[in-house]
Design an enzyme around this catalytic site. Structure first.
Site, PDB file in Angstrom:
ATOM      1  N   LYS A  30       5.114   0.342   9.232  1.00 31.26           N
ATOM      2  CA  LYS A  30       4.972   1.653   9.353  1.00 31.26           C
ATOM      3  C   LYS A  30       3.800   1.903  10.104  1.00 31.26           C
ATOM      4  O   LYS A  30       3.941   3.081  10.693  1.00 31.26           O
ATOM      5  CB  LYS A  30       4.439   1.925   7.899  1.00 31.26           C
ATOM      6  N   ASP A  63       5.002   9.622   2.445  1.00 28.34           N
ATOM      7  CA  ASP A  63       4.616   8.955   1.188  1.00 28.34           C
ATOM      8  C   ASP A  63       3.693   9.724   0.564  1.00 28.34           C
ATOM      9  O   ASP A  63       3.498   9.829  -0.718  1.00 28.34           O
ATOM     10  CB  ASP A  63       3.728   7.487   1.664  1.00 28.34           C
TER      11      ASP A  63
HETATM   12  N1  LIG Z   1       5.383   4.041  -5.528  1.00 25.79           N
HETATM   13  C1  LIG Z   1       5.780   3.850  -4.368  1.00 25.79           C
HETATM   14  O1  LIG Z   1       6.467   4.710  -3.892  1.00 25.79           O
HETATM   15  C2  LIG Z   1       4.995   2.981  -3.480  1.00 25.79           C
HETATM   16  C3  LIG Z   1       4.780   3.240  -2.227  1.00 25.79           C
HETATM   17  C4  LIG Z   1       3.976   2.345  -1.433  1.00 25.79           C
HETATM   18  C5  LIG Z   1       3.528   1.395  -1.929  1.00 25.79           C
HETATM   19  N2  LIG Z   1       3.673   1.014  -3.265  1.00 25.79           N
HETATM   20  C6  LIG Z   1       2.926  -0.057  -3.906  1.00 25.79           C
HETATM   21  O2  LIG Z   1       1.737   0.065  -3.620  1.00 25.79           O
HETATM   22  C7  LIG Z   1       1.133  -1.399  -3.413  1.00 25.79           C
HETATM   23  C8  LIG Z   1       0.401  -1.696  -2.371  1.00 25.79           C
HETATM   24  O3  LIG Z   1       0.964  -1.453  -1.249  1.00 25.79           O
HETATM   25  P1  LIG Z   1       0.294  -1.359   0.180  1.00 25.79           P
HETATM   26  O4  LIG Z   1       1.429  -1.152   1.262  1.00 25.79           O
HETATM   27  O5  LIG Z   1      -0.704  -0.319   0.399  1.00 25.79           O
HETATM   28  O6  LIG Z   1      -0.003  -3.040   0.401  1.00 25.79           O
HETATM   29  P2  LIG Z   1      -1.283  -3.489   1.435  1.00 25.79           P
HETATM   30  O7  LIG Z   1      -1.263  -2.648   2.730  1.00 25.79           O
HETATM   31  O8  LIG Z   1      -1.069  -5.026   1.730  1.00 25.79           O
HETATM   32  O9  LIG Z   1      -2.543  -3.267   0.433  1.00 25.79           O
HETATM   33  C9  LIG Z   1      -2.848  -4.127  -0.804  1.00 25.79           C
HETATM   34  C10 LIG Z   1      -4.071  -3.550  -1.455  1.00 25.79           C
HETATM   35  O10 LIG Z   1      -4.335  -4.415  -2.452  1.00 25.79           O
HETATM   36  C11 LIG Z   1      -5.719  -5.110  -2.390  1.00 25.79           C
HETATM   37  N3  LIG Z   1      -5.533  -6.282  -3.267  1.00 25.79           N
HETATM   38  C12 LIG Z   1      -4.557  -7.207  -2.877  1.00 25.79           C
HETATM   39  N4  LIG Z   1      -4.778  -8.309  -3.703  1.00 25.79           N
HETATM   40  C13 LIG Z   1      -6.004  -8.284  -4.208  1.00 25.79           C
HETATM   41  C14 LIG Z   1      -6.868  -8.891  -5.291  1.00 25.79           C
HETATM   42  N5  LIG Z   1      -6.477 -10.226  -5.613  1.00 25.79           N
HETATM   43  N6  LIG Z   1      -7.840  -8.280  -5.616  1.00 25.79           N
HETATM   44  C15 LIG Z   1      -8.245  -7.012  -5.286  1.00 25.79           C
HETATM   45  N7  LIG Z   1      -7.635  -6.192  -4.384  1.00 25.79           N
HETATM   46  C16 LIG Z   1      -6.287  -6.981  -4.036  1.00 25.79           C
HETATM   47  C17 LIG Z   1      -5.884  -5.046  -1.072  1.00 25.79           C
HETATM   48  O11 LIG Z   1      -7.348  -5.272  -0.915  1.00 25.79           O
HETATM   49  P3  LIG Z   1      -8.010  -6.033   0.414  1.00 25.79           P
HETATM   50  O12 LIG Z   1      -8.039  -4.822   1.484  1.00 25.79           O
HETATM   51  O13 LIG Z   1      -9.145  -6.525   0.111  1.00 25.79           O
HETATM   52  O14 LIG Z   1      -7.005  -6.919   0.760  1.00 25.79           O
HETATM   53  C18 LIG Z   1      -5.676  -3.735  -0.326  1.00 25.79           C
HETATM   54  O15 LIG Z   1      -6.207  -2.698  -0.924  1.00 25.79           O
HETATM   55  C19 LIG Z   1       2.450  -2.368  -3.681  1.00 25.79           C
HETATM   56  O16 LIG Z   1       2.199  -2.747  -5.091  1.00 25.79           O
HETATM   57  C20 LIG Z   1       3.380  -1.547  -3.408  1.00 25.79           C
HETATM   58  O17 LIG Z   1       4.621  -1.965  -3.963  1.00 25.79           O
HETATM   59  C21 LIG Z   1       4.463   1.682  -4.132  1.00 25.79           C
END
Ligand SMILES: NC(=O)c1ccc[n+]([C@@H]2O[C@H](COP(=O)([O-])OP(=O)(O)OC[C@H]3O[C@@H](n4cnc5c(N)ncnc54)[C@H](OP(=O)(O)O)[C@@H]3O)[C@@H](O)[C@H]2O)c1
Length: 286
Positions: free
Chosen positions: A78, A115
């Site tokens: 993205k 989004d």
């Molecule tokens: N409902 C929907 O339409 C939709 C759309 C998009 C995404 N999502 C969901 O949203 C979630 C995040 O997606 P993303 O694309 O934003 O992922 P991403 O860019 O990889 O970001 C992940 C986030 O989670 C945090 N994180 C990961 N492991 C952690 C831990 N052990 N302790 C504390 N924080 C932790 C990361 O913190 P750090 O910065 O410290 O690594 C970061 O803030 C996923 O589950 C995805 O499936 C849903």
């Protein structure tokens, strides 16, 4: 009905769109758009493409030549796609990522981001009485999804946004890039940050199936505050369960996925699609 699902006939006039990700097999978007195409009897197709990051530019540039109307961009492309389109909408630029492509009449490619729209549209559809101006919003996470959520909430009129992330520097960078009234707090302060909040959103992947649990006590969160988890596997996350048990209104994550797809479908296939309970059940595989 089962027969209809199995037999897919495309004509020479079929309208084609696709989704590019790496990997792509987990994506629910083909199921979602396929449901709408079938429901509305549209001669079209929505094709999943497993696109290696090294081939992303070639894949996107091929869309006009292949006669595609556009498509979606999903993980992990993205952010990079923003620099590969001919033009990006102001919203996509502010979010710093593209999730929807539109091939225009002149063959140029417009990149947009839906989004944040999907996030907010699902919130409003689920809780029409929720008042954005009613108090601070706490957002957990500063990854790709958080950027769209933060922009959507600020544009909806949230007076103050408290951003809490494990890696504080990432949250600070996000706040600086987006601007507006964002206060960054350390991950250890996440429970204290809940006092007086009007909305709590989880945008981390904590609580998702196969990931670590999200550890947060909700004691300080007002019972009137809305709790929204964008994780949708499982649908009722531990966070939502805990919030529901103490009386907070809750919003689950699947509707964001369904609503973010609407602008793309309308632009490519020429029909405003509806988000219905049947669609929701179909995408969830029920
Ligand atoms: N409902 C929907 O339409 C939709 C759309 C998009 C995404 N999502 C969901 O949203 C979630 C995040 O997606 P993303 O694309 O934003 O992922 P991403 O860019 O990889 O970001 C992940 C986030 O989670 C945090 N994180 C990961 N492991 C952690 C831990 N052990 N302790 C504390 N924080 C932790 C990361 O913190 P750090 O910065 O410290 O690594 C970061 O803030 C996923 O589950 C995805 O499936 C849903």
């Amino acid at each position: 009905m089962a027969r209809d699902l199995l037999i897919q006939t495309l004509s020479g006039k079929s309208v084609i769109a696709g989704v590019f990700g790496w990997p792509i097999s987990h994506s629910r978007s083909p199921r979602l758009h396929g449901y709408w195409l079938r429901t509305y009897g549209i001669d079209g197709a929505y094709v999943p493409f497993a696109t290696h990051p090294a081939k992303l530019e070639q894949a996107i540039r091929a869309l006009p030549a292949l006669g595609f109307k556009g498509g979606n961009i999903t993980l992990p492309h993205k952010e990079r796609a923003l620099g590969l389109v001919d033009e990006a909408t102001p919203l996509a630029k502010r979010i710093g990522a593209v999730n929807t492509l539109l091939v225009r009449e002149d063959g140029s490619i417009l990149g947009d981001n839906t989004d944040g729209y999907g996030f907010l549209a699902h919130l409003i559809a689920s809780k029409p009485d929720w008042n954005a101006a009613g108090g601070p919003a706490v957002v957990l996470g500063a990854g790709g999804a958080a950027r769209a959520v933060v922009v959507a909430l600020l544009e909806a009129g949230v007076p103050e946004l408290i951003l809490v992330n494990r890696t504080t520097r990432r949250a600070e960078e996000l706040a600086a890039a987006i601007g507006g009234n964002i206060k960054v707090k350390a991950w250890e302060e996440r429970e204290a940050a809940l006092a007086g909040a009007n909305l709590l959103v989880n945008t981390t992947n904590l609580g998702q199936a196969g990931q670590a649990p999200l550890e947060i006590a909700l004691d300080r969160l007002p019972v009137s505050a809305l709790v929204y988890d964008i994780v949708y596997v499982p649908l009722l996350t531990d966070l939502l369960r805990a919030a529901q048990a103490r009386g907070n209104p809750i919003v689950d994550g699947i509707g964001m996925l369904l609503h973010q797809a609407r602008p793309g479908f309308a632009a490519w296939f020429g029909r405003e699609p509806d988000v219905t309970p049947e669609l929701r059940a179909f995408v969830l595989g029920e």
